[in-house]
Enzyme design. Structure first.
Site, PDB file in Angstrom:
ATOM      1  CG  HIS A  39      32.507  -7.443  17.442  1.00  0.00           C
ATOM      2  ND1 HIS A  39      32.269  -7.054  16.132  1.00  0.00           N
ATOM      3  CD2 HIS A  39      31.478  -6.915  18.182  1.00  0.00           C
ATOM      4  CE1 HIS A  39      31.152  -6.343  16.088  1.00  0.00           C
ATOM      5  NE2 HIS A  39      30.659  -6.244  17.322  1.00  0.00           N
ATOM      6  CB  VAL A  88      49.975  10.260  -3.254  1.00  0.00           C
ATOM      7  CG1 VAL A  88      49.843  10.039  -4.747  1.00  0.00           C
ATOM      8  CG2 VAL A  88      50.556   9.056  -2.585  1.00  0.00           C
TER       9      VAL A  88
END
Ligand SMILES: Cc1cc2nc3c(=O)[nH]c(=O)nc-3n(C[C@H](O)[C@H](O)[C@H](O)COP(=O)(O)OP(=O)(O)OC[C@H]3O[C@@H](n4cnc5c(N)ncnc54)[C@H](O)[C@@H]3O)c2cc1C
Ligand SMILES: NC(=O)c1ccc[n+]([C@@H]2O[C@H](COP(=O)([O-])OP(=O)(O)OC[C@H]3O[C@@H](n4cnc5c(N)ncnc54)[C@H](O)[C@@H]3O)[C@@H](O)[C@H]2O)c1
Length: 433
Positions: free
Chosen positions: A413, A161
């Site tokens: 964040h 893959v």
């Protein structure tokens, strides 16, 4: 007489040799090819350099030069480290001739202990035509970097893959033929289903349950699929059907216990011959560079008579597709099969700010907790930076951290790692339901 003779300078052997030499042991390292082994020279690093640099209409000569720059830089660094630790490098293949003796380049060497870290080589199953020109393994493909119009990949494992992604991104028409009913069969089912959809979106043709019977000149691959005989033709056929230990011909006059060529070891990495140790791909299990390196460090510590400071499990597995894949510990299916009570928590990355900013594809992060202790048992990630995020979760699985403990840290964040908090909260809700 050396304290330690190490056979193989890949991530496992080099780590062990360096660690033992830094502790004052006399160490000889036998490596007939290049320091860094499969990982650095024809594995992890070259493939990730290609995945990083490839794109539509890309310049393969520039890509090859960049790959060589990265590999050469890292190899020079490893060579410097071994030299400064005073490891004696012997550039010949070695044969183990006795419990304490090795032959290499016509010379006999003696060691208190011997460590076999000889790694693995591509498997070549007995498929007629696999030796035709144009049929290559990852070793040859990575040495012959050029655009290709049509490639067939035999095997939908990790090599299949990752290299499908490289050539598909460069505009090659790629077909993967996988014998099993799904690609990446060693990983969580949802991971392989998600990647299957993504590969198809990226234009890769994927046939599972495909059994290759032979390859004929002109590079026609004959296979059976859904009960019908089929053929497909390509300019290059990549054989990516697994790897086998490089132990053929390694022993003369001694016979340590082996199974299918893998050296059998106890928990101290000792073979059936007490002075002969073995680590890495040559002993089987996950064939991964970080597993080999961790085992090299642990084996060196045991040889030095001290408790290993580095652990050897659980071993995270990563696949460098887009999105990336990472997995550690147990999956929900593993828990069901073993009768372990569990609860799962999932975060879908569609609501993760950093993923939206990065234009990341659809993805998820799944966590599995023990229903009674709330300890994290495992994690499956399919998202941006999954291969980095997995380290926090590997730490948690290794230390048996609970859902409650995983909610203690404030995660910054906007970051991908905020998804960990969300998945833990979902898991805790399921645990306390
Ligand atoms: C295409 C590809 C991509 C990969 N990508 C990743 C990845 O992204 N991440 C990851 O973790 N793993 C990856 N791997 C797997 C990783 O390369 C191996 O797991 C790792 O290199 C194993 O380390 P090792 O030290 O056991 O053996 P190796 O790295 O195979 O090193 C063994 C060394 O021993 C030498 N040797 C062999 N026989 C003898 C002898 N008789 N005497 C002396 N020396 C000998 C060999 O020349 C070789 O240098 C990849 C592998 C491939 C093929
Ligand atoms: N990102 C990474 O960590 C990374 C990348 C590349 C390789 N590796 C390591 O290298 C090792 C070898 O990789 P690999 O992809 O060759 O092996 P693999 O075992 O991962 O996959 C081989 C695949 O080939 C299939 N297969 C076998 N015979 C077949 C046949 N006759 N026809 C069709 N399909 C067939 C198998 O079912 C399997 O799915 C792996 O163990 C892997 O851990 C790791």
């Amino acid at each position: 007489m050396y304290d330690l003779l190490v056979l193989g300078g890949g991530p496992g052997g080099a780590a062990a040799a360096r660690r033992a030499a830094q502790a004052g042991k006399s160490v000889a390292l036998f490596e007939p090819r290049s320091i860094g082994g499969t990982c650095l020279n024809r594995g992890c690093i070259p493939t990730k350099a290609l995945l990083h640099g490839v794109g539509p209409g890309c310049d393969f000569a520039a890509l090859a030069a960049e790959k060589a720059r990265v590999v050469d830089t890292l190899r020079a660094g490893m060579e410097r480290q071994l030299a400064s630790a005073k490891v004696t490098l012997i550039p010949h293949p070695a044969t183990v001739t006795g419990a304490h003796t090795v032959a290499a380049g016509g010379v006999r060497y003696e060691g208190e202990a011997i460590l076999a870290a000889v790694g693995s080589v591509p498997a070549r199953p007995p498929i007629p035509g696999l030796d035709l020109p144009g049929v290559v393994t990852s070793d040859e493909l990575l040495e012959d970097l050029r655009p290709r119009e049509r490639m067939i990949i035999l095997g939908g494992g990790v090599i299949g893959v990752e290299l499908a992604c490289v050539w598909a991104a460069a505009g090659c028409r790629v077909t993967i033929l996988e014998a099993l009913e799904r690609i990446l069969a060693n990983l969580d089912r949802e991971l392989s289903q998600s990647l299957t959809l993504q590969l198809k979106r990226d234009g890769v043709e994927l046939l599972t349950g495909a059994h290759v019977t032979r390859i004929s000149p002109g590079l026609t691959v004959h296979f059976t699929h859904k009960g019908a005989e089929q053929t497909a033709q390509a300019e290059t056929v990549l054989a990516a059907m697994g790897r086998v230990p490089a132990t053929a011909g390694l022993f003369a006059g001694v016979e340590p216990a082996m199974e299918r060529g893998f050296l059998q070891v106890n928990e101290r990495f000792q073979t059936s011959i007490p002075s002969l140790y073995a680590i890495g791909d040559a002993i089987g299990g996950a064939m991964l560079a970080h597993k080999a390196e961790a085992e090299g460090c642990a084996a060196a510590d045991l040889l030095l008579g001290r408790a290993p400071v580095r652990g050897v499990s659980p071993v995270p597995a990563c696949v460098y597709t887009d999105p990336e894949i990472a997995q550690v510990g147990l999956t929900a299916d593993d828990c069901k099969a073993r009768g372990i009570p569990f609860a799962a928590g999932k975060c879908v990355m569609g609501g993760n700010g950093r993923t939206l900013i990065a234009g990341g594809k659809r993805g998820f992060l799944k966590l599995v907790f023990h229903a009674q202790t709330h300890a994290l048992l495992g994690a499956c990630l399919y998202c941006c930076r999954a291969t980095d995020l997995i380290s926090e979760l590997t730490l948690a699985v290794t230390l048996g951290l609970t859902a409650e403990q995983l909610l203690r840290p404030v995660r910054p964040h906007p970051t991908f790692s905020e998804a960990v908090t969300e998945a833990v909260e979902a898991g805790l809700a399921a645990l306390t339901r």
